[in-house]
Design a protein around this motif. Structure first.
Motif, PDB file in Angstrom:
ATOM      1  N   THR A   1       0.118   5.318   1.032  1.00 32.60           N
ATOM      2  CA  THR A   1      -0.849   6.289   1.545  1.00 32.60           C
ATOM      3  C   THR A   1      -0.291   7.695   1.345  1.00 32.60           C
ATOM      4  O   THR A   1       0.672   8.095   2.003  1.00 32.60           O
ATOM      5  CB  THR A   1      -1.125   6.052   3.045  1.00 32.60           C
TER       6      THR A   1
ATOM      7  N   ASP B   1       0.841  -1.198   0.000  1.00 31.06           N
ATOM      8  CA  ASP B   1       0.000   0.000   0.000  1.00 31.06           C
ATOM      9  C   ASP B   1       0.874   1.246   0.000  1.00 31.06           C
ATOM     10  O   ASP B   1       2.009   1.229   0.500  1.00 31.06           O
ATOM     11  CB  ASP B   1      -0.914   0.003   1.234  1.00 31.06           C
TER      12      ASP B   1
ATOM     13  N   THR C   1      -1.857   2.780  -8.702  1.00 30.64           N
ATOM     14  CA  THR C   1      -3.251   2.541  -8.310  1.00 30.64           C
ATOM     15  C   THR C   1      -3.504   3.020  -6.887  1.00 30.64           C
ATOM     16  O   THR C   1      -4.576   3.569  -6.574  1.00 30.64           O
ATOM     17  CB  THR C   1      -3.593   1.037  -8.417  1.00 30.64           C
ATOM     18  N   HIS C   2      -2.509   2.827  -6.012  1.00 34.25           N
ATOM     19  CA  HIS C   2      -2.657   3.236  -4.611  1.00 34.25           C
ATOM     20  C   HIS C   2      -2.725   4.750  -4.459  1.00 34.25           C
ATOM     21  O   HIS C   2      -3.142   5.253  -3.412  1.00 34.25           O
ATOM     22  CB  HIS C   2      -1.494   2.698  -3.770  1.00 34.25           C
ATOM     23  N   THR C   3      -2.313   5.477  -5.487  1.00 34.70           N
ATOM     24  CA  THR C   3      -2.351   6.945  -5.427  1.00 34.70           C
ATOM     25  C   THR C   3      -3.498   7.512  -6.266  1.00 34.70           C
ATOM     26  O   THR C   3      -3.598   8.725  -6.429  1.00 34.70           O
ATOM     27  CB  THR C   3      -1.027   7.543  -5.944  1.00 34.70           C
TER      28      THR C   3
END
Length: 352
Positions: A142, A140, A174-176
């Motif tokens: 964040t 992940d 994708t996580h951003t």
């Protein structure tokens, strides 16, 4: 994700071409400094990383691409030799110049020893108290004033984050909340046996070469003199078949090899026209084949380097420099506007 060194990405293998023969001003300007930084790395590491061989560029004489290349090299005063047809065979034996093609040599071009360069960078980084965390999969990211990265082994926080994940760039992005128009292709890296050992070798001063594409929709063919595998010359097609980075072994298309076999039969008669060794690597390709070097459009402290489209390795030192400048909030030492994410506004997707 992988334990270093590994061969699952785009930067492994023993050799790459280094050159200033580009049609675009921005690449020549960046390569001027990149050569200096490679030389600095070579001196600091005490290891030979570059061997000058020259680069033979062949292309349709009246094509826009070949004409533009000559004009750009001339305007930047890049040392070069233009080969007239009648003297081509004298200077470049064992190569048949295609009818209608012109030829020139970028005299300062040559071979970068890629694996050796990566080891040198990693060793110098660690000697400066840098820590490499290989073998850790990112779970992940964040965003925030402090960016948090969670892996399978730990949690890391910093004021800025640089993402240079090659074929896995979009997976991390994708996580951003961002997706870039990146296409991952599998390249067949082919080595061809010399009929007479040494014909196309570094020791015989045979140059690297690029055969510019003859028709719209086709791609360049490039080659490096026999070096890493004695008696085998590296000749590849500058494009492959689309794949998923973790599924590339399932991509078995050999259309590029068929193109190479026909080219070698016609133009490189001293090679056996069936590949002796076929390895693979991946290109991460943007729609315009230019890089992405930019800050995240929403989170300015997340810096992205991606889409090197099969020609980024030679720029490695200068790319590292400008990405670090962006990460530290400094003005980059080169104009990065050609590499901005905004040029993909109709393609890039944001979900946050």
């Amino acid at each position: 994700m992988f334990v270093l060194p590994h061969s699952r990405g785009s930067s492994h293998g023993q050799t790459r071409i280094i050159r200033k023969a580009y049609e675009e001003n921005v690449y020549i300007q960046m390569m001027q400094e990149s050569y200096e930084l490679w030389a600095q790395l070579e001196e600091e590491a005490g290891v030979e990383l570059y061997r000058r061989t020259g680069l033979l560029v062949m292309g349709p004489e009246n094509s826009e691409g070949f004409s533009c290349l000559q004009a750009t090299m001339q305007s930047h005063k890049i040392p070069r030799v233009v080969l007239e047809k009648q003297e081509f065979r004298q200077h470049i034996p064992n190569v048949n110049l295609t009818d209608g093609n012109g030829a020139l040599i970028d005299t300062n071009a040559g071979v970068l020893y890629a694996d050796r360069a990566l080891r040198a960078v990693q060793r110098l980084f660690q000697s400066s108290e840098g820590v490499i965390k290989d073998g850790e999969k990112v779970i992940d990211i964040t965003p925030g004033a402090v960016v948090t990265v969670t892996t399978g082994s730990g949690v890391y926080r910093g004021r800025s984050l640089v993402i240079t994940a090659g074929p896995w760039a979009n997976r991390l992005l994708t996580h951003t909340g961002l997706q870039l128009p990146l296409k991952v292709v599998k390249i067949n890296v082919c080595y061809w046996k010399e009929k007479i050992p040494g014909t196309y070798s570094v020791s015989q001063r045979f140059p690297c070469f690029i055969q510019m594409e003859p028709k719209e929709g086709e791609y360049d063919i490039y080659g490096l003199p026999s070096n890493e595998y004695p008696g085998l010359m590296k000749v590849c097609y500058h494009m492959g078949s689309e794949t998923e980075p973790d599924e590339r072994d399932k991509q078995t298309d050999r259309g590029d090899i068929d193109i190479l076999m026909r080219y070698i039969t016609r133009c490189l008669p001293g090679l056996v026209p069936v590949p002796a060794v076929v390895e693979t690597c991946m290109y991460t390709v943007t729609p315009d084949h230019h890089f992405v070097l930019d800050s995240h459009p929403t989170y300015g402290n997340i810096i992205i380097g991606a889409g090197f489209s099969g020609h980024g390795f030679k720029f490695g030192p200068i790319i590292g420099k400008v990405l670090s400048q962006l990460a530290m909030g400094q003005v980059p030492s080169h104009d990065l506007s050609p590499f901005g994410i905004r040029r993909f506004q109709s393609h890039a997707r944001s979900s946050l």
